[in-house]
Design a protein around this motif. Structure first.
Motif, PDB file in Angstrom:
ATOM      1  N   GLU A   1      47.819   8.907  10.002  1.00 58.33           N
ATOM      2  CA  GLU A   1      46.665   9.660   9.520  1.00 58.33           C
ATOM      3  C   GLU A   1      45.949   8.911   8.411  1.00 58.33           C
ATOM      4  N   ALA A   2      46.715   8.268   7.522  1.00 62.36           N
ATOM      5  CA  ALA A   2      46.082   7.511   6.443  1.00 62.36           C
ATOM      6  C   ALA A   2      45.293   6.326   6.980  1.00 62.36           C
ATOM      7  N   LEU A   3      45.797   5.686   8.057  1.00 63.01           N
ATOM      8  CA  LEU A   3      45.064   4.567   8.646  1.00 63.01           C
ATOM      9  C   LEU A   3      43.838   5.042   9.425  1.00 63.01           C
ATOM     10  N   THR A   4      43.952   6.227  10.026  1.00 58.72           N
ATOM     11  CA  THR A   4      42.832   6.764  10.797  1.00 58.72           C
ATOM     12  C   THR A   4      41.698   7.216   9.897  1.00 58.72           C
ATOM     13  N   PHE A   5      42.055   7.807   8.769  1.00 56.17           N
ATOM     14  CA  PHE A   5      41.057   8.294   7.811  1.00 56.17           C
ATOM     15  C   PHE A   5      41.245   7.566   6.482  1.00 56.17           C
ATOM     16  N   PRO A   6      40.820   6.324   6.402  1.00 56.21           N
ATOM     17  CA  PRO A   6      41.058   5.545   5.170  1.00 56.21           C
ATOM     18  C   PRO A   6      40.346   6.118   3.954  1.00 56.21           C
ATOM     19  N   ASP A   7      39.230   6.813   4.186  1.00 58.69           N
ATOM     20  CA  ASP A   7      38.530   7.371   3.032  1.00 58.69           C
ATOM     21  C   ASP A   7      39.289   8.541   2.408  1.00 58.69           C
ATOM     22  N   VAL A   8      40.135   9.197   3.208  1.00 60.40           N
ATOM     23  CA  VAL A   8      40.952  10.306   2.687  1.00 60.40           C
ATOM     24  C   VAL A   8      42.238   9.793   2.052  1.00 60.40           C
ATOM     25  N   GLY A   9      42.861   8.809   2.646  1.00 63.11           N
ATOM     26  CA  GLY A   9      44.082   8.234   2.104  1.00 63.11           C
ATOM     27  C   GLY A   9      45.325   9.022   2.493  1.00 63.11           C
ATOM     28  N   TRP A  10      46.398   8.767   1.772  1.00 59.78           N
ATOM     29  CA  TRP A  10      47.682   9.390   2.069  1.00 59.78           C
ATOM     30  C   TRP A  10      47.677  10.850   1.622  1.00 59.78           C
ATOM     31  N   ASP A  11      48.414  11.651   2.384  1.00 59.04           N
ATOM     32  CA  ASP A  11      48.641  13.044   2.013  1.00 59.04           C
ATOM     33  C   ASP A  11      49.758  13.075   0.959  1.00 59.04           C
ATOM     34  N   ARG A  12      49.389  13.192  -0.309  1.00 60.11           N
ATOM     35  CA  ARG A  12      50.378  13.108  -1.387  1.00 60.11           C
ATOM     36  C   ARG A  12      51.360  14.273  -1.357  1.00 60.11           C
TER      37      ARG A  12
ATOM     38  N   THR B   1      50.944  19.383  26.774  1.00 59.87           N
ATOM     39  CA  THR B   1      51.841  18.418  27.413  1.00 59.87           C
ATOM     40  C   THR B   1      51.713  18.470  28.931  1.00 59.87           C
ATOM     41  N   LEU B   2      51.634  19.686  29.462  1.00 57.27           N
ATOM     42  CA  LEU B   2      51.542  19.831  30.921  1.00 57.27           C
ATOM     43  C   LEU B   2      50.239  19.281  31.473  1.00 57.27           C
ATOM     44  N   HIS B   3      49.129  19.509  30.792  1.00 57.36           N
ATOM     45  CA  HIS B   3      47.809  19.088  31.283  1.00 57.36           C
ATOM     46  C   HIS B   3      47.356  17.743  30.709  1.00 57.36           C
ATOM     47  N   LYS B   4      48.204  17.113  29.939  1.00 52.82           N
ATOM     48  CA  LYS B   4      47.928  15.785  29.385  1.00 52.82           C
ATOM     49  C   LYS B   4      46.625  15.770  28.584  1.00 52.82           C
ATOM     50  N   TRP B   5      46.537  16.716  27.671  1.00 55.09           N
ATOM     51  CA  TRP B   5      45.369  16.777  26.801  1.00 55.09           C
ATOM     52  C   TRP B   5      45.414  15.654  25.778  1.00 55.09           C
ATOM     53  N   PRO B   6      44.271  15.320  25.225  1.00 55.25           N
ATOM     54  CA  PRO B   6      44.258  14.261  24.197  1.00 55.25           C
ATOM     55  C   PRO B   6      45.080  14.661  22.961  1.00 55.25           C
ATOM     56  N   ASN B   7      45.504  13.656  22.260  1.00 55.59           N
ATOM     57  CA  ASN B   7      46.245  13.885  21.018  1.00 55.59           C
ATOM     58  C   ASN B   7      45.372  14.619  20.009  1.00 55.59           C
ATOM     59  N   ARG B   8      45.996  15.511  19.239  1.00 51.88           N
ATOM     60  CA  ARG B   8      45.238  16.300  18.271  1.00 51.88           C
ATOM     61  C   ARG B   8      44.551  15.431  17.220  1.00 51.88           C
ATOM     62  N   ARG B   9      45.147  14.294  16.906  1.00 47.74           N
ATOM     63  CA  ARG B   9      44.528  13.418  15.908  1.00 47.74           C
ATOM     64  C   ARG B   9      43.283  12.737  16.499  1.00 47.74           C
ATOM     65  N   GLN B  10      43.298  12.474  17.808  1.00 46.60           N
ATOM     66  CA  GLN B  10      42.089  11.940  18.448  1.00 46.60           C
ATOM     67  C   GLN B  10      40.966  12.977  18.431  1.00 46.60           C
ATOM     68  N   ILE B  11      41.342  14.220  18.672  1.00 45.19           N
ATOM     69  CA  ILE B  11      40.341  15.287  18.618  1.00 45.19           C
ATOM     70  C   ILE B  11      39.807  15.430  17.198  1.00 45.19           C
TER      71      ILE B  11
ATOM     72  N   LEU C   1      34.874  13.786  27.009  1.00 41.78           N
ATOM     73  CA  LEU C   1      34.966  12.730  28.007  1.00 41.78           C
ATOM     74  C   LEU C   1      35.159  11.366  27.386  1.00 41.78           C
ATOM     75  N   VAL C   2      34.664  11.183  26.177  1.00 38.17           N
ATOM     76  CA  VAL C   2      34.789   9.874  25.524  1.00 38.17           C
ATOM     77  C   VAL C   2      36.228   9.574  25.144  1.00 38.17           C
ATOM     78  N   LEU C   3      37.128  10.603  25.222  1.00 38.68           N
ATOM     79  CA  LEU C   3      38.532  10.379  24.879  1.00 38.68           C
ATOM     80  C   LEU C   3      39.350   9.929  26.077  1.00 38.68           C
ATOM     81  N   GLY C   4      38.649   9.707  27.212  1.00 39.06           N
ATOM     82  CA  GLY C   4      39.355   9.174  28.370  1.00 39.06           C
ATOM     83  C   GLY C   4      39.894  10.212  29.318  1.00 39.06           C
ATOM     84  N   VAL C   5      39.456  11.442  29.230  1.00 42.01           N
ATOM     85  CA  VAL C   5      39.932  12.487  30.127  1.00 42.01           C
ATOM     86  C   VAL C   5      38.871  12.737  31.186  1.00 42.01           C
TER      87      VAL C   5
END
Length: 632
Positions: A308-319, A549-559, A578-582
């Motif tokens: 999460e810290a790498l995905t949102f560098p402006d937010v940083g680590w969850d202290r 899991t059953l329907h292979k939805w995108p990861n919540r962090r991607q959403i 659709l841009v997430l590859g589904v």
């Protein structure tokens, strides 16, 4: 008079003038004395009977070479009268008298109890302080006057009847001098018990005998504990063969202050049998497995926080999350270390208990060739070993308490996972600033109020020290009042002020702060649109995890990344997924599932006219999402 015992005191004493003094006292009353020039006529019949004019119950005859003073006569009377009152009177016939001699003693003793045994004779030991002349002019005048009164009262019939008082210090001496008395006391030397020098003797030697004969000296047993005694302890050791528990009972009598206080202290040491040790090992294995699982979960959580810290560098680590992970890992490490030490102690408990019993059994209590001092030293050496084991167990208990408090704090903090259960944490957080400053104010008022009460009413037991004054004030906050406080007008004023300031005002201040903070938390919960009942939200979470899991939805962090980049828009459609590859079907199913949640429904539907518009929108977002993926 037949039903009452009569005590006679008769003494014959030759004075320095050559005259004989004959004294008589009946039932402890002051003795009356007469004097004669010659020796009183003592016939053998004097030892057999007294000639009286009516029936009397006469106590057994006690012979002594000492001339007793009036207080000593009265003391003997009042001590022995209750004992004699329990005995039946004389019998008329010889047969009845002989039967009376064969009658068992009226003393009753408790029968032998199988559940617990006295593992060693109880010991009475004491710490002593030095005595010195009282350094007070007023006390010097008082003691000089008392010496004159004593000498004037007891020396009326010559120097032979005078007490051994020569100086005012002999009448009374103050204690508390620097250092400790040297040499022996009552025929015993100092013994070292847990780093403290004490004088010790068997309890029954002091309690069951009138005198002790030590090194050829006759010592009154009742004076073993005297004014120079700083603290006296009665140490008893019990052992239960059924459970294997060893109990140490220590009765502590403190005499250093203006009052004599008595406290009791119990310490227990037990061992685990084979079945209990096996059960103990099983439980510790379960605890270790849970600890390992906790560590693995925290490692997974750490990896998610890093992503999460790498995905949102402006937010940083969850202290907050990092702190919780460190806290949990710290608890697990401490639990592992504590478990290793505690399990080792529990597995060796039977061996330690057996060795303790052997140590006390080897003390030569019944060996008449051993001196009292050697027995005391051997007993105290075993007590030292037992004390080390008890201290080790107590330390482990304290560490275990510390670990459980840490777990309790973590459980309370974990309640913040849901808005409805986070009212405690939220209330403390919202009112922390006010509570902190209230605590400063309360402690200042509470402490200085204790100083006032201790200084003004220190003669009362509940206010004689600052510590006891604080305890009394705390009890007053809970609704109790000092006993008999209405007899002292100043104490009445103090109690009234304490209740008005600390109870009616300050405690209500605290309640107001807590209620205000709680209402803020409730207001936030009421305004929160995503919050439902606790178990309903738990069900939604489990439901989402299953169908995603059953329907292979995108990861919540991607959403979450997609929503972050579409934050300017009021709502999202299945086209954005659709841009997430589904595929289109998965995107539509996902949007349908989330649209069923009321708080996620859009107020305005976005209409897509044709496939060309869909394609255009997909191309607009594909580039941005690709860049985010590369960055992640």
């Amino acid at each position: 008079f037949v039903n009452d015992w009569t005590f006679y005191y008769v003494s014959f004493h030759k004075l320095s003038s050559g005259q004989w003094e004959q004294c008589l006292a009946v039932n402890g009353f002051p003795k009356q004395c007469t004097h004669s020039a010659g020796l009183p006529s003592l016939t053998p019949e004097f030892l057999v009977a007294f000639e009286v004019t009516n029936e009397l119950l006469i106590s057994p005859i006690e012979w002594s070479t000492e001339i007793l003073a009036a207080p000593e006569i009265q003391e003997r009377y009042y001590v022995n009268a209750p004992k004699m009152a329990a005995l039946i009177g004389p019998k008329e016939t010889e047969r009845e008298r002989l039967t009376l001699l064969d009658t068992p003693s009226v003393r009753q003793e408790n029968s032998f109890g199988e559940q617990i045994l006295l593992a060693a004779p109880p010991f009475l030991y004491q710490t002593r302080t030095l005595e010195h002349a009282c350094e007070s002019e007023a006390m010097d005048v008082f003691l000089s006057r008392q010496l004159d009164l004593i000498l004037g009262t007891h020396c009326l019939h010559g120097e032979d009847s005078c007490p051994a008082f020569k100086e005012a210090e002999d009448v009374y001496s103050c204690r508390g001098g620097a250092g400790a008395p040297a040499g022996t006391y009552y025929g015993v030397d100092k013994s070292l018990l847990r780093g403290e020098e004490v004088y010790a003797d068997f309890l029954y030697s002091v309690a069951d005998n009138m005198v002790l004969v030590r090194d050829g000296e006759v010592l009154p047993a009742v004076e073993f504990v005297d004014r120079a005694t700083d603290r006296a302890n009665i140490l008893s050791l019990f052992h239960s063969p059924d459970t294997g528990d060893t109990t140490v009972l220590d009765v502590v009598m403190t005499m250093s202050g203006s009052r004599i206080s008595v406290e009791t202290d119990f310490k227990h040491f037990g061992f685990l049998n084979a079945g209990q040790r096996e059960e103990c090992v099983t439980w510790w294995v379960v605890f270790y497995v849970l600890g390992v699982v906790t560590l693995l979960l925290n490692i997974v959580l750490f990896r998610l926080l890093r992503l999460e810290a790498l995905t949102f560098p402006d937010v940083g680590w969850d202290r907050t999350g990092l702190l919780e992970i460190v806290y949990d890992c710290f608890q697990v490490v401490i639990l592992f270390l504590y478990g290793a030490v505690k399990l080792s102690s529990q597995l060796s408990s039977e061996e330690s208990a057996t060795q303790l019993v052997k140590d006390f059994a080897q003390v030569p209590f019944r060996d008449s060739t051993e001196t009292v001092q050697n027995k005391v030293d051997a007993f105290f050496l075993a007590v030292e070993d037992m004390g080390a084991i008890l201290d080790h167990d107590q330390l482990l208990q304290q560490v275990g308490f510390f670990i459980m408090v840490l777990m309790l704090i973590r459980i309370i903090n974990a309640t913040a996972v849901h808005p409805r259960t986070s009212v405690l944490i939220g209330t403390i957080w919202h009112g922390f600033n006010d509570i902190w400053h209230f605590a400063i104010l309360f402690l200042l008022v509470f402490y200085f109020s204790s100083l006032v009460s201790s200084w003004s009413f220190g003669m009362r037991p509940e206010f004689e020290t600052i510590h006891k004054a604080m305890q009394t004030q705390f009890d007053m906050l809970l609704g109790s009042l000092p006993e008999g406080f209405t007899e002292d007008p100043l104490l009445v004023i103090y109690v009234a002020l304490t209740n008005i300031v600390q109870f009616f005002l300050m405690l209500n201040f605290l309640l107001a702060i807590v209620v205000e903070s709680y209402m803020k938390v409730r207001s936030e919960i009421d305004e929160m649109q995503t919050e439902h009942e606790l178990f309903y939200d738990i069900g939604l979470t489990l439901y989402y995890g299953t169908i995603s899991t059953l329907h292979k939805w995108p990861n919540r962090r991607q959403i979450a990344t997609l929503i972050k980049n579409r934050s300017a828009r009021r709502c999202l459609s299945w086209v954005d997924l659709l841009v997430l590859g589904v595929d289109k079907k998965t995107a539509r199913n996902m949007m349908s599932a989330y649209r069923a949640i009321e708080v996620l429904q859009a107020h305005e539907e976005e209409e897509l006219e044709d496939s060309a518009q869909v394609k255009k929108k997909v191309n607009e977002t594909a580039k941005e999402v690709a860049e985010l993926r590369v960055h992640a």
